[in-house]
Enzyme design. Sequence first.
Site, short mmCIF file in Angstrom:
data_model
loop_
_atom_site.label_atom_id
_atom_site.label_comp_id
_atom_site.label_asym_id
_atom_site.label_seq_id
_atom_site.Cartn_x
_atom_site.Cartn_y
_atom_site.Cartn_z
N SER A 28 0.78 -1.24 0.00
CA SER A 28 0.00 0.00 0.00
C SER A 28 0.81 1.28 0.00
O SER A 28 0.24 2.37 -0.14
CB SER A 28 -0.96 0.02 1.20
N LYS A 59 0.27 3.90 -2.64
CA LYS A 59 -0.69 5.01 -2.56
C LYS A 59 -0.02 6.36 -2.33
O LYS A 59 -0.67 7.41 -2.45
CB LYS A 59 -1.73 4.74 -1.47
N SER A 104 -5.76 3.83 4.66
CA SER A 104 -5.24 3.15 3.46
C SER A 104 -6.35 2.51 2.64
O SER A 104 -6.21 1.40 2.13
CB SER A 104 -4.22 2.08 3.88
N LYS A 110 3.00 6.46 5.44
CA LYS A 110 2.20 5.41 4.81
C LYS A 110 2.81 4.04 5.10
O LYS A 110 4.02 3.85 4.98
CB LYS A 110 2.13 5.64 3.30
#
Length: 386
Positions: free
Chosen positions: A67, A70, A127, A232
Amino acid sequence: MKRLISFFILFAILTASFLTPALGSPAVDSTVAAELSLNCVSAILMESETGRVLYEQNADQPLLPASITKIMTLLLVMKAIEDGKLRLDDMLTCSDRAASMGGSQIYLEEGEQMTVEELIKCVVISSANDAALMLAEAVAGSEEVFVDMMNRCARELGMKNTNFENTNGLDDTVTNHVTSARDVAIMSRELIKYDKILEYSKIWMDTTRNGTFGLTNTNRLVRFYKGATGLKTGSTSKAKFCVSATAMRDGMHLICVIMAADTRDIRNAAATTLLDWGFANYALYVFEEADTGELKVTGGVEDSVSLKARRFCCVVPKGSESKVERFVEVRETTSAPVKEGEVVGSIKFNIGNETIGTTDIVTATRVDKIGFWQVFTRIFSYFLIA
């Protein structure tokens, strides 16, 4: 024999001068690596303002990013807002494809509406894969076109070991969805330039849908690490556990990327260790833009022009910030016409005998060349006053 001995002494001195790292240079040797003992496949530590790499471990190895993909998705969304193609209060409608996303999500339903800002919040904090695709479709019309934009942006940023195949990092069906720790740091550095991202990435818990749906940050460092600002996390069975962790202390903003750690706790421990090491060993020296007096101008409508020194910053060894000396060099005079921003000198910054950088001294305004009638008027006024 004496000549031979002298030769070897000279050789040793020269060799040492080339092998000794420059002041404040990244310590990435085996001793430091052993000291840190990061239990992950790759890692990097970068200072955000200068882009200076302070530590790296297999930083260019292409790996599945999960993820943290992103980060690029959010970067393109923020660029679209900056360019006026999207607004934070725009209301978007969820497509069937976005509603069908698996993995981490906020369970958007087809036809459900949500503002751009609320969707950004859900991607940053929780997320949310469905929210990420909804934003991508709003920017580019389709995920396929958006992914092309992601790869184009990666190339423009100099991300040499990156190829994206989707907006979220799900890797069940991908064939070459990869990036490297260095590339993650590069795109993270771009993303944290947007205050709106940091506004949400520092939040531990929040809600959406008018308080009816809870959001919990996937990055536990924002709750437990002093100075954490984001950014993140990512994890899949193939990618293992990854994070781009950002933190600020004493004006220095660090970006720490950990990739392919075996567990979440190992990932977080590695990030904590590397950030702690960075803050313990380095500091950011900053010289803010400042007025530096005036410069005499010949043949101009004004006799002088104001000067200013441009901002300068540099990563230095911890504790050496107070030892920085400044050496100013400015020309004695200049001739009109003078352009605003014209370089007329410099400031050199030293620690001991080593120069750590320079900044320009420039003109703060323009000065036009004086014309015949202006000269005549000045002479005439002089005689009237006399």
